[in-house]
Design an enzyme around this catalytic site. Structure first.
Site, PDB file in Angstrom:
ATOM      1  N   HIS B  25       0.847  -1.201   0.000  1.00 24.22           N
ATOM      2  CA  HIS B  25       0.000   0.000   0.000  1.00 24.22           C
ATOM      3  C   HIS B  25       0.875   1.240   0.000  1.00 24.22           C
ATOM      4  O   HIS B  25       1.981   1.240   0.567  1.00 24.22           O
ATOM      5  CB  HIS B  25      -1.000   0.000   1.162  1.00 24.22           C
ATOM      6  CG  HIS B  25      -0.409   0.104   2.529  1.00 24.22           C
ATOM      7  ND1 HIS B  25      -0.102   1.301   3.131  1.00 24.22           N
ATOM      8  CD2 HIS B  25      -0.093  -0.854   3.439  1.00 24.22           C
ATOM      9  CE1 HIS B  25       0.376   1.081   4.337  1.00 24.22           C
ATOM     10  NE2 HIS B  25       0.400  -0.219   4.564  1.00 24.22           N
ATOM     11  N   ASP B  27      -0.274   4.464   0.866  1.00 24.92           N
ATOM     12  CA  ASP B  27      -0.680   5.536   1.791  1.00 24.92           C
ATOM     13  C   ASP B  27       0.014   5.339   3.136  1.00 24.92           C
ATOM     14  O   ASP B  27       0.580   4.280   3.417  1.00 24.92           O
ATOM     15  CB  ASP B  27      -2.201   5.586   1.968  1.00 24.92           C
ATOM     16  CG  ASP B  27      -2.802   4.282   2.491  1.00 24.92           C
ATOM     17  OD1 ASP B  27      -2.252   3.191   2.185  1.00 24.92           O
ATOM     18  OD2 ASP B  27      -3.811   4.337   3.203  1.00 24.92           O
ATOM     19  N   ASP B  65       6.141   1.462   7.516  1.00 26.57           N
ATOM     20  CA  ASP B  65       4.799   0.965   7.122  1.00 26.57           C
ATOM     21  C   ASP B  65       4.255   1.816   5.989  1.00 26.57           C
ATOM     22  O   ASP B  65       3.569   2.789   6.225  1.00 26.57           O
ATOM     23  CB  ASP B  65       3.878   0.996   8.339  1.00 26.57           C
ATOM     24  CG  ASP B  65       2.482   0.531   8.030  1.00 26.57           C
ATOM     25  OD1 ASP B  65       2.289  -0.235   7.079  1.00 26.57           O
ATOM     26  OD2 ASP B  65       1.558   0.956   8.752  1.00 26.57           O
ATOM     27  N   GLU B  95      -4.979   1.696   2.365  1.00 29.41           N
ATOM     28  CA  GLU B  95      -5.037   0.547   3.270  1.00 29.41           C
ATOM     29  C   GLU B  95      -5.281   1.014   4.697  1.00 29.41           C
ATOM     30  O   GLU B  95      -5.745   0.259   5.524  1.00 29.41           O
ATOM     31  CB  GLU B  95      -3.727  -0.238   3.206  1.00 29.41           C
ATOM     32  CG  GLU B  95      -3.723  -1.543   4.022  1.00 29.41           C
ATOM     33  CD  GLU B  95      -3.160  -1.422   5.427  1.00 29.41           C
ATOM     34  OE1 GLU B  95      -2.663  -0.330   5.775  1.00 29.41           O
ATOM     35  OE2 GLU B  95      -3.229  -2.399   6.175  1.00 29.41           O
ATOM     36  N   GLU B  96      -4.913   2.273   4.981  1.00 32.76           N
ATOM     37  CA  GLU B  96      -4.934   2.735   6.374  1.00 32.76           C
ATOM     38  C   GLU B  96      -6.315   3.179   6.834  1.00 32.76           C
ATOM     39  O   GLU B  96      -6.487   3.519   8.009  1.00 32.76           O
ATOM     40  CB  GLU B  96      -3.943   3.900   6.569  1.00 32.76           C
ATOM     41  CG  GLU B  96      -2.488   3.513   6.367  1.00 32.76           C
ATOM     42  CD  GLU B  96      -1.947   2.602   7.479  1.00 32.76           C
ATOM     43  OE1 GLU B  96      -2.697   2.261   8.392  1.00 32.76           O
ATOM     44  OE2 GLU B  96      -0.775   2.220   7.389  1.00 32.76           O
ATOM     45  N   GLU B 124       4.435  -5.883   3.911  1.00 30.28           N
ATOM     46  CA  GLU B 124       4.170  -5.283   5.225  1.00 30.28           C
ATOM     47  C   GLU B 124       5.369  -5.525   6.130  1.00 30.28           C
ATOM     48  O   GLU B 124       6.009  -6.576   6.062  1.00 30.28           O
ATOM     49  CB  GLU B 124       2.934  -5.931   5.863  1.00 30.28           C
ATOM     50  CG  GLU B 124       1.620  -5.592   5.192  1.00 30.28           C
ATOM     51  CD  GLU B 124       1.022  -4.272   5.688  1.00 30.28           C
ATOM     52  OE1 GLU B 124       1.658  -3.594   6.526  1.00 30.28           O
ATOM     53  OE2 GLU B 124      -0.076  -3.933   5.213  1.00 30.28           O
ATOM     54  N   HIS B 298       3.093   3.337  12.665  1.00 34.96           N
ATOM     55  CA  HIS B 298       2.153   4.289  13.277  1.00 34.96           C
ATOM     56  C   HIS B 298       2.769   5.046  14.451  1.00 34.96           C
ATOM     57  O   HIS B 298       2.061   5.791  15.113  1.00 34.96           O
ATOM     58  CB  HIS B 298       0.848   3.620  13.730  1.00 34.96           C
ATOM     59  CG  HIS B 298       0.074   2.967  12.632  1.00 34.96           C
ATOM     60  ND1 HIS B 298      -1.259   2.631  12.774  1.00 34.96           N
ATOM     61  CD2 HIS B 298       0.415   2.601  11.379  1.00 34.96           C
ATOM     62  CE1 HIS B 298      -1.671   2.061  11.642  1.00 34.96           C
ATOM     63  NE2 HIS B 298      -0.682   2.029  10.780  1.00 34.96           N
TER      64      HIS B 298
END
Lengths: 322, 322
Positions: B25, B27, B65, B95-96, B124, B298
């Protein structure tokens, strides 16, 4: 008659030897499907929970706390032309929210002379009898901490919400005091009134808190009450947000004797904090005397019996007329 | 090469006997003072909290990430001319955030054929080793009730916040399962992620709730997981708000054996939910294999070690070249 912000004050100036205040707040708590006032006849059913009533009642938000009492005061102001005292009627805003917005606070800040009197009667619900003094009330935030983490790997964190458990256990095992003053039993209480915590649906939160409300007997000072809460929650962070000490009953004051005699000495303690404490702090002895069961105040089932409206009116009218 | 909305898909068509998907992903989560990517040398300090790093790292939002993984896939797409499989590279949006906007969801709705393959590798963060399968995640509101009353007469009510105690006790004494599948230990978790209750500072509340997040092993179905939560909180009202089942590791599938051999069998379970579950639900066995510590995803301190970028590239390149 004066409008001051959202409060209304009306004063007689008849040159009487003494002056009394008759006061009531005109705001209510938030609506709970009970905005429409309804007269329910004996054996009829309440719109709220369908329970039946054993006498004629007026149902609806504020009927008990305290528009019933305000109605009695309105009628007294409109009807009694030559009272035995000079009378100051005060219908004030914002008793139900923070003290800084309370109508009496606002009046006291700019016109304290409007609040001088020998005694004050608040028409707060007290089953049409006298409820004397009032308990103090304080609020505090009791908080927990933890360590933030992703909720998929919760073992890397410490959950502040889970840590609230010990606070709730303390509340559940707490034995509130019962304190005897002037023959009246004041019942204390310590309760959570809000709880909050959480950051997002996938995060172990590192902070959470319970807001507690402590209702304390009038012989405790505000400082005593805060110390009691610090002691009770000594393992947690405690922050006080609000504290209003109570008022001693003061039934030994001569100015109250005439009024007490008109309810045949039927005097009970006031559990809730009321503006009686504010008058008491200003040096004006005060009591609660209003129609309605204080236990119904703030409930979805709020109502006031018609008989109590009548009884309260008779008492207040006979006292003012002398 | 196709642009589809904000996702990009590139496919080889070399007539190979099997096809693999390599996906990431593009984003990130919201910026937290870390939008600028910075290369920090060994023993240098992170711009975020000033802590020093024990090896060369690339710092910045999304570095772990999962732009590190995406960079490896970009280089593979640009460099490897004759892979042992036909390869579909997918660089996808969103994806987030909520599933309905996820790039894979959007592609599957209109072009499911673009997502067919024998296996899929998601880049990932998994410390450049394989993290297989993923756990399921559900959220539910567990609520208590009580009886509303004025907090000055709390004995007339029942405090729904105090009643939360039993829910927190259940959470504190809960022993999360550890489930062994294909030699991998999936660690479950059951945690409060939010708590709320309270009406006003002078009311005993009649409702309160805890939102819990259950992370469950991939051998449980969504329905099994819901039943487990109902059983665990059988004395309370339970309402489910979200439920995404996990994905079995599928390491016994021949198509994965070649890849597993290239990390010397270093396979760990994936605790967080990832799009591996989405491929698995479409019948495509999938694993996570990307540079970076998933615990840093995150976080404000997000970085990826340069050595893991290199190790991941070596693994993916050797696997694709055969």
């Amino acid at each position: 008659m004066i409008r001051f912000k959202n409060s209304v004050i009306a004063r007689t100036n008849l040159g009487k030897p003494s002056r009394v205040i008759v006061a009531g707040h005109i705001d209510t708590v938030p609506v709970a499907d009970n905005a429409q006032a309804v007269l329910i006849s004996k054996d009829g059913k309440l719109p709220s929970d369908g329970s039946s009533v054993s006498e004629d009642v007026l149902f609806g938000i504020g009927s008990c706390d305290m528009k019933g009492g305000v109605a009695v005061a309105f009628r007294a102001a409109a009807t009694i032309e030559n009272p035995q005292f000079d009378v100051t009627y005060i219908f004030y805003e914002c008793e139900e929210i923070e003290s800084s917005r309370n109508g009496l606070t606002l009046i006291a800040a700019e016109h304290p002379e409007w609040l001088t009197a020998d005694i004050a009667v608040l028409l707060e619900p007290s089953n049409a009898n006298i409820e004397a003094g009032c308990q103090g009330t304080l609020r505090a935030n009791i908080s927990t901490s933890g360590k933030r983490a992703h909720s998929a790997r919760s073992w890397l964190g410490e959950n502040a919400i889970h840590n609230l458990n010990a606070i709730l256990e303390t509340l559940n095992s707490y034995e509130p005091a019962k304190v005897l003053i002037d023959g009246l039993e004041y019942r204390e209480g310590l309760n959570a009134v809000s709880i909050s915590g959480g950051i997002a649906g996938n995060i172990i939160p590192d902070q959470a808190l319970v807001e507690v409300n402590y209702r304390y007997a009038p012989n405790k000072s505000g400082a005593d009450a805060e110390q009691h809460i610090r002691d009770t929650f000594k393992d947690f962070t405690v922050e006080f947000s609000d504290n209003a000490p109570g008022a001693m009953p003061g039934l030994d004051r001569p100015a109250l004797a005439d009024l007490v005699s008109r309810v045949n000495g039927q005097v009970a303690p006031k559990f809730g904090w009321t503006d009686v404490a504010r008058f008491s702090a200003m040096g004006v002895p005060a009591v609660n005397l209003g129609p309605g069961d204080p236990g119904l105040a703030h409930s979805r089932n709020e109502f006031v019996p018609v008989s109590q409206l009548q009884k309260c009116e008779e008492t207040v009218f006979s006292w003012l007329r002398g």
